[in-house]
Design an enzyme around this catalytic site. Structure first.
Site: not given
Ligand code: 13P
Ligand code: 13P
Ligand code: MG
Ligand code: MG
Length: 363
Positions: A11, A53, A90, A227, A230-231, A240
């Site tokens: 961020d 982010d 911000y 701590y 939050k990340d 597959q």
């Molecule tokens: P972020 O961790 O996405 O920056 O959000 C922080 C925050 O305080 C949201 O209210």
């Molecule tokens: P397909 O037959 O389209 O390759 O799909 C196989 C499969 O794993 C679907 O979940």
């Molecule tokens: Mg932020």
């Molecule tokens: Mg964020």
């Protein structure tokens, strides 16, 4: 061909508040990575955002934790921080915790998920990116993808998956990790990962050691002891032939389970799968969002992205999430909407408690 996939995020400034990404920041990031591609440091890249982010998705041949690649990410984030400062966005440089690059972005603020991939004939990859939550948010979906036959029929009917998978769990308080195999140690695994604020999944492997999934929790290694919650984490999942099908990897997100984060990183709310253009958390700075970018890796080139949750079949999940949002919000400052006390200790709450402490009298 062995290719390293590095997803590094930070961020570097929100627009407006913590809700969105200013287009200028993505433009600066693309310019920076384009230069690195011309210099042949990286093979290919993709720049995306989830909420506030900035996500750098890069392929190269240098392996995990490569100093040059990490420096490229760091320098790119610094350039974007400068652009954010110019626009007075911000929290400009919010995740750039160190003054100077020291060889590895882990522990310096940005989140990192990396894996070296020995390319199969076809290599479909999913990259999940979240905002307003912590890496513990991946615990439930990763368990369902790789250990729950009600989610992933491949565990039952595909001989290449029938042996199960190994889960690597990190104790973020102690900075210790443990590997547990499923299905045989499933109940032991659940004892730990059912407490996602403390035990976070950082990787999943096949029984013969091939990497299947990596989450950005690994950087928390460097910060254990204080701590490290939050990340706004990222997660890479291979799909597959021997791994979950794309639909099996996406299916767990049809349940908007409660995760930590949201307003001020201090509230529980529904983890909501959205399209790229819906990844702008505004209601009460949330609710927590997850986007998924799908790619086919082709000789190191990222063919994509496909916006995987841009599918009306997730509308039901989103509707449910909005109902949960409304229900949780009605609790206001009460638990379980607000996080439990232990988690609040890492916020600004202790300051308030300091003031009140003197006024407590013994009964
Ligand atoms: P972020 O961790 O996405 O920056 O959000 C922080 C925050 O305080 C949201 O209210
Ligand atoms: P397909 O037959 O389209 O390759 O799909 C196989 C499969 O794993 C679907 O979940
Ligand atoms: Mg932020
Ligand atoms: Mg964020």
């Amino acid at each position: 061909m062995k290719v390293t996939l590095s997803v590094i995020k930070a961020d570097v400034g929100g627009y407006v508040g913590h809700s969105h990404m200013h287009p200028k920041l993505e433009e600066v990031a693309r310019e920076s990575l384009e230069g690195a591609k011309e210099d042949r440091l990286i093979l290919d890249f993709s720049v995306l955002h989830c909420g506030d982010d900035l996500e750098l998705i890069m392929t190269h041949t240098k392996g995990e934790e490569d100093q040059e690649i990490h420096k490229l990410a760091w320098d790119t984030f610094m350039r974007c921080t400068e652009a954010a400062q110019n626009l007075k966005l911000y929290g400009a440089g919010q995740d750039m915790l160190a003054d100077a690059f020291s060889g590895n972005v882990k522990g310096m603020g940005p989140g990192v998920a990396e894996m070296v991939i020995e390319n199969r004939e076809s290599e479909p990859i999913l990259i999940f990116m979240a905002d307003k939550t912590s890496p513990g948010a991946w615990n439930l979906p990763l368990f369902k993808m790789f250990a729950d036959p009600f989610n992933t029929p491949g565990l039952v009917i595909d001989p290449k998956m029938h042996d199960g998978f190994v889960f690597e769990v990190m104790d973020v308080k102690e900075g210790l990790s443990i590997k547990l195999g499923c299905p045989e140690e499933m109940y032991d695994l659940l004892v730990l990962i059912g407490a996602p604020d403390r035990y976070m999944l950082k990787g999943v492997y096949t029984k013969d050691g091939k990497v299947a999934a990596k989450a950005s929790v690994q950087r928390l290694n460097m910060m254990a002891g204080k701590y490290v919650g939050k990340d706004d984490p990222v997660l890479i999942v291979r799909t597959q032939s021997g791994f979950p099908a794309v639909g099996e990897a996406l299916e767990p997100f049809s349940f908007p389970h409660l995760v930590e984060g949201w307003m001020r990183g201090s509230h529980n709310g529904p983890f909501t799968p959205v399209s790229f253009k819906q990844a702008n958390p505004t209601r009460f700075d949330g609710p927590p969002r997850v986007i998924c970018a799908g790619y086919q890796l082709c000789k190191g080139i990222l063919v994509g992205p496909v916006d995987m949750f841009d599918d009306p079949s997730y509308d039901y999940t989103r509707q449910k999430a909005w109902e949960i949002t409304e229900y949780m919000r009605r609790h206001g400052p009460f638990e379980p909407h607000r996080l439990p006390l232990e988690e609040m200790e890492y916020t600004t709450m202790p300051e308030v408690m300091k003031k009140l402490n003197k006024r407590f009298t013994r009964d």
